[in-house]
Scaffold this active site. Structure first.
Site, short mmCIF file in Angstrom:
data_model
loop_
_atom_site.label_atom_id
_atom_site.label_comp_id
_atom_site.label_asym_id
_atom_site.label_seq_id
_atom_site.Cartn_x
_atom_site.Cartn_y
_atom_site.Cartn_z
N CYS A 51 0.83 -1.22 0.00
CA CYS A 51 0.00 0.00 0.00
C CYS A 51 0.86 1.26 0.00
CB CYS A 51 -0.92 -0.03 1.22
SG CYS A 51 -1.77 1.52 1.56
N CYS A 54 -0.02 3.93 2.67
CA CYS A 54 0.36 3.47 4.01
C CYS A 54 1.79 3.88 4.33
CB CYS A 54 0.25 1.95 4.10
SG CYS A 54 -1.42 1.30 3.85
#
Length: 311
Positions: A51, A54
């Protein structure tokens, strides 16, 4: 659970991702989130290695949460390794952050917030929680951890401000003076860094002080950024112009390119290890000390130096 970046000191990040079974993972969640939220605000960060957002949010979460310790703690959950928990909370996109208080989720958000928005989110939730009696020592230690985390994340101006406040409160903490000096060096303020270290006794054995002093020496010796193009032209004309290569290394150091500087210095050692009374080797050793002898980058560069000297 693992993280996408080095965990900030003082941030509570239990390792739920390594739970052997779903049952163990749920039990860890109950302990580290549900039960812990009875005495603190717990932020639960659902993330994954793949991700991209993230990788922006998680380091920021760690640093901001550290500045609120011990009233706020962080738990990170890798959704790929904790699919049962992710399904239980109906996680459809990441990053997703839930806030827990008194054993239950009370708020949350999706996506990567900025620092100001994140602090506003935490402040709003903490406003509903009666503050415990202040523990001055704990608060100062939390601030020290947050300052170091800011410096590690490249937020030198923020780190310098926090370290300066800490030095004023705790003038006998030499590691804090070292942190202030390194923050100022990152901002290009060698005079301020020298002043910060001048207050530390010369005979102190603090490793952080030794590291900061080495970094200061490097910055003072390197001087300003030079004319790299002219130096490279000299080297193209004469690859054994060690003075030009040494000047180039200093210029690269002044510009923050430690990889380029190390390469130039290692090249001098490879061509003439005794040049100028081993000046290139001495500068490399000072660079290693400034970065930290246990740093992985230093370990790699030291291996290169050993290979040149002993093979």
């Amino acid at each position: 659970m693992g993280g996408t970046a080095a965990e900030a000191p003082g941030v509570r990040v239990p390792s739920l991702a390594t739970a052997a079974t779903e049952k163990a993972s749920i039990e860890a969640f109950r302990r580290d989130v549900v039960e812990a939220s009875m005495t603190a605000l717990i932020l639960v960060d659902f993330w994954a290695e793949w991700c991209g957002p993230c990788k922006t949010l998680t380091p920021l979460l760690e640093r901001v949460v550290a500045s609120y310790a011990p009233r706020v703690a962080l738990v990170k959950i890798d959704v790929d390794k904790n699919q049962g928990l992710a399904a239980q909370f109906r996680i459809q996109s990441i990053p997703t952050v839930y806030a827990f208080l008194n054993g239950a989720p009370v708020d949350g958000f999706q996506g990567a917030l900025g620092e100001r928005e994140l602090k506003a989110f935490i402040d709003r939730l903490l406003a509903a929680v009666p503050a415990a009696a202040p523990d001055g020592a704990a608060e100062l230690e939390a601030l020290a951890q947050a300052a170091q985390a800011a410096l590690d994340d490249g937020a030198a101006a923020e780190a310098a401000e926090m370290f300066a406040a800490l030095v004023a409160e705790l003038p006998d903490r030499h590691d804090l003076a070292a942190g202030l000096a390194r923050s100022l060096l990152a901002l290009g303020d060698t005079e301020g860094a020298a002043a910060a270290l001048a207050a530390v006794p010369a005979d102190t054995k603090d490793a952080a002080v030794a590291q900061a002093r080495a970094a200061l020496t490097l910055a003072q010796d390197a001087g300003p950024v030079g004319d790299d193009a002219a130096l490279r032209a000299r080297l193209a004309a004469n690859p054994d112009d060690h003075e030009a290569r040494f000047e180039l290394a200093n210029s690269l150091l002044a510009g923050g390119d430690r990889d380029g500087a190390a390469t130039a210095l290692l090249d001098i050692v490879a061509r003439d290890p005794e040049w100028n009374e081993r000046a290139a080797r001495a500068r490399l050793l000072k660079l290693f000390e400034a970065v930290g002898l246990g740093d992985p980058w230093v370990v790699t560069q030291r291996a290169k130096l050993r290979n040149l000297l002993f093979t």
